[in-house]
Design a protein around this motif. Structure first.
Motif, PDB file in Angstrom:
ATOM      1  N   SER A  79      -5.278  -3.194  -8.215  1.00  0.00           N
ATOM      2  CA  SER A  79      -4.762  -4.556  -8.063  1.00  0.00           C
ATOM      3  C   SER A  79      -5.807  -5.533  -7.541  1.00  0.00           C
ATOM      4  O   SER A  79      -5.498  -6.717  -7.305  1.00  0.00           O
ATOM      5  CB  SER A  79      -3.559  -4.535  -7.084  1.00  0.00           C
ATOM      6  N   ASP A  80      -7.007  -5.039  -7.335  1.00  0.00           N
ATOM      7  CA  ASP A  80      -8.062  -5.933  -6.829  1.00  0.00           C
ATOM      8  C   ASP A  80      -8.263  -7.098  -7.814  1.00  0.00           C
ATOM      9  O   ASP A  80      -8.496  -6.877  -9.008  1.00  0.00           O
ATOM     10  CB  ASP A  80      -9.351  -5.137  -6.641  1.00  0.00           C
ATOM     11  N   LYS A  81      -8.158  -8.312  -7.336  1.00  0.00           N
ATOM     12  CA  LYS A  81      -8.212  -9.510  -8.200  1.00  0.00           C
ATOM     13  C   LYS A  81      -9.529  -9.639  -8.912  1.00  0.00           C
ATOM     14  O   LYS A  81      -9.593  -9.935 -10.125  1.00  0.00           O
ATOM     15  CB  LYS A  81      -7.947 -10.742  -7.344  1.00  0.00           C
ATOM     16  N   SER A  82     -10.601  -9.395  -8.169  1.00  0.00           N
ATOM     17  CA  SER A  82     -11.933  -9.525  -8.775  1.00  0.00           C
ATOM     18  C   SER A  82     -12.117  -8.504  -9.881  1.00  0.00           C
ATOM     19  O   SER A  82     -12.685  -8.809 -10.951  1.00  0.00           O
ATOM     20  CB  SER A  82     -13.023  -9.337  -7.714  1.00  0.00           C
ATOM     21  N   GLN A  84      -9.711  -7.124 -11.647  1.00  0.00           N
ATOM     22  CA  GLN A  84      -8.850  -7.509 -12.760  1.00  0.00           C
ATOM     23  C   GLN A  84      -9.505  -8.603 -13.610  1.00  0.00           C
ATOM     24  O   GLN A  84      -9.431  -8.587 -14.843  1.00  0.00           O
ATOM     25  CB  GLN A  84      -7.506  -7.991 -12.219  1.00  0.00           C
ATOM     26  N   GLU A  85     -10.155  -9.564 -12.964  1.00  0.00           N
ATOM     27  CA  GLU A  85     -10.794 -10.655 -13.702  1.00  0.00           C
ATOM     28  C   GLU A  85     -11.944 -10.159 -14.552  1.00  0.00           C
ATOM     29  O   GLU A  85     -12.145 -10.594 -15.692  1.00  0.00           O
ATOM     30  CB  GLU A  85     -11.295 -11.713 -12.724  1.00  0.00           C
ATOM     31  N   TYR A 183      -3.780 -10.186 -16.193  1.00  0.00           N
ATOM     32  CA  TYR A 183      -4.085 -11.476 -16.836  1.00  0.00           C
ATOM     33  C   TYR A 183      -3.728 -11.446 -18.318  1.00  0.00           C
ATOM     34  O   TYR A 183      -3.148 -12.391 -18.854  1.00  0.00           O
ATOM     35  CB  TYR A 183      -5.564 -11.810 -16.668  1.00  0.00           C
TER      36      TYR A 183
END
Length: 595
Positions: A79-82, A84-85, A183
């Motif tokens: 789930s780490d946002k970075s 995922q991006e 995303y």
């Protein structure tokens, strides 16, 4: 059993009681110990199975907790946002080298923060592998079987494998989790792999299950996640036993002296199984047997000691009665037993004391009566001798008077008067005489016979001076001398000899009377030695010998010896052995008797 009976038959009542009670108590304690040991062995087996099952459940719970821990940690990483991006396909494309660098920088802290992890890896659907290890950033793994099959695996632990970490090989257990892209809303965008240190993973199981024969952990896909067994056990045989158990659809089964416990349907469809040999349980059961064996011996010793103390106290009074009875049997008088209390033994002691007093009174009365009877018998026997002797003497006086031998008649009468004076004594003096008195009596008798039968015989008397004052039965020698003359010497025309010896020999008085008369054959001698009173021709002298033998028995019981030896034409020898003291109980030795 025969040996025990022999021992019991020789033992005292106290020992018999102790032995019987100890045997009964030992039997009862032994039976109780045996059944207790059997029961507790069964209980111990059930307890061990319950303990092993609880240990397996505890280890399974720990394993599931660890599984949940890895799931949660994987979700945090995925789930780490970075991350995922970077992995989102709809985002602006990034140089691959820079992308791997950026992902490496994101994954490295996650691998460092968890002590169980060696590295974190991600494989995308296009086959590119990203790692928390800098050395592995540019390495693709599509050529490895692991990476080829990973997309077919469910979330959970995989089998152990070897990776390079810090330029050296490390054994790890991988935990995988499919990643979705938030995303692009893409399912199974990548696979997240947590490489767990095998040593750390092993600590979770081995710390609790190290004593078992083998421990087997298998994934839901059938891969071996963890296996630990003894040297003689291999993974293949353990896997085969596990498969046989699954076919039986049971969580506990026995196979080749092994007991297998299995925990199925764990998180991630894992299966945990443990195996123990029957020896593990037997060791515990053997300890139970040893415990009850020791308890049996201890209880037996304590009971035996208690039984001995109680029995000794109970039988002490009985032993007193036994000792008193033994003293009575040995001739002791005024024996009594004192027992305190009012029980049956005390009553028995009182009755025993009364009985002893009654027996003593009866014994005194019996002894008095026996003494009177013996005195009467002696008087009768002495009365038998006197008329016989008087008859013979008077015959001699009449004969000499007819022959006109007045001087000889005077000497005969004088010697006869001395004999009558000696014979008229009564009481103890009438039964007992000194050796010197008997010597004088014999000399007077021989003097009378020499007057009557002049020149027909010679006599010689030899007396030991040391025993002249010793006592012997009165008139014990005259009948033997009379028989020697009348039936041995005077029946022939030739001149005869008679020898009389009274000597001390090794504590005995030895009286020897020997003549050279006609003697007698063995048949006649045997009849005389039977001491039968008979008046057949040739045996009238046995009346006097029988009289002497009866008197000797009354006075000496068995403590004397009378022996006669004769052969035709060789005379007669009479040997009489008397103790120096009346009542002496020393046994006569045959070696003491010499010719």
């Amino acid at each position: 059993m025969t040996a025990i009976k022999k021992i019991i038959s020789r033992d005292s009542l106290q020992r018999k009681l102790i032995l019987y009670i100890v045997v009964v108590v030992a039997f009862l304690i032994g039976i109780s110990s045996m059944f207790s040991s059997f029961y507790f062995s069964k209980v111990t087996r059930q307890r061990l199975m319950r303990d092993y099952t609880e240990l397996l459940n505890y280890s399974s719970a720990q394993l599931e907790n660890f599984y949940e821990e890895m799931i949660q940690y994987s979700i945090v990483i995925a789930s780490d946002k970075s991350l995922q991006e970077i992995l989102a396909k709809g985002k602006k494309p990034m140089d691959e080298v820079l992308k791997k660098y950026r992902i490496n920088e994101i994954l490295k802290p996650y691998a460092t923060l968890n002590n169980n992890l060696i590295s974190v890896e991600i494989q995308t659907s296009d086959g590119i592998v990203y790692s928390s290890e800098t050395a592995n950033r540019t390495i693709t793994r599509m050529d490895e079987i692991f990476w080829k099959d990973i997309w077919e695996k469910d979330a959970g632990f995989l089998g152990k494998r070897t990776i390079f970490n810090a330029n050296k090989e490390r054994t790890v257990v991988s935990f995988v989790l499919p990643m979705n892209n938030y995303y692009d809303n893409v399912q199974d965008m990548a696979i997240l792999i947590l490489n767990i240190s095998y040593e750390k993973f092993e600590e979770r199981l081995k710390g609790n299950l190290s004593d078992f024969n083998w421990v087997f952990l298998r994934s839901g896909q059938g891969d071996t996640i963890y296996f630990q067994g003894k040297e003689e056990i291999d993974e293949e045989s353990a896997s085969r036993q596990l498969e046989q158990g699954e076919e039986k659809r049971t969580d506990v089964w026995t196979d080749d002296h092994e007991i297998v416990l299995c925990s199925k349907s764990l998180a991630g469809n894992m299966t945990l199984a443990i195996s123990m040999t029957d020896e593990n349980i037997q060791e515990e059961i053997q300890a139970v047997h040893y415990f009850f064996g020791s308890l049996f011996l201890a209880a037996l010793l304590v009971c035996a000691a208690g039984i001995c103390l109680v029995t000794v106290r109970v039988t002490a009074s009985i032993k007193k009665l036994t000792a008193a009875a033994r003293e009575i049997s040995e001739g002791k008088k005024q024996v009594s037993v004192e027992v305190k209390g009012n029980d049956e033994v005390a009553v028995l002691a009182d009755v025993f004391n009364d009985m002893v007093k009654s027996v003593e009174q009866q014994m005194v009365q019996i002894q008095r009566t026996e003494k009177e009877k013996n005195q009467l018998k002696m008087d009768i026997l002495m009365a038998q001798i006197n008329p016989h002797f008087i008859y013979n003497t008077l015959n001699s006086a009449i004969y000499l008077s007819k022959m006109g031998e007045n001087g000889k008649v005077e000497s005969l009468i004088r010697a006869f008067v001395h004999l009558l004076q000696d014979n008229m004594k009564s009481g103890a003096d009438g039964m007992i005489a000194r050796v010197e008195e008997e010597e004088e009596c014999i000399r007077n008798y021989l003097a009378i016979q020499a007057i009557r039968y002049p020149g027909r015989f010679e006599s010689r008397i030899l007396v030991d001076d040391t025993i002249r004052k010793r006592n012997i039965p009165r008139l014990i020698l005259q009948p033997f001398v009379e028989n020697s003359l009348n039936h041995g010497i005077l029946t022939e025309e030739r001149k005869g000899e008679i020898f009389i010896s009274i000597q001390e020999q090794k504590g005995w008085i030895r009286i020897l009377i020997r003549d050279n008369g006609v003697g007698m054959d063995q048949k006649a001698l045997d009849k005389v030695m039977r001491f039968e009173k008979t008046r057949e021709a040739g045996f009238t002298h046995s009346i006097g010998i029988s009289n002497i033998n009866e008197r000797l028995k009354l006075m000496y019981k068995e403590e004397y010896r009378l022996r006669m030896d004769s052969n035709p034409d060789k005379g007669m020898t009479v040997e009489l052995m008397l103790p120096l003291e009346f009542g002496r109980k020393e046994k006569m030795d045959e070696k003491d008797i010499t010719d």
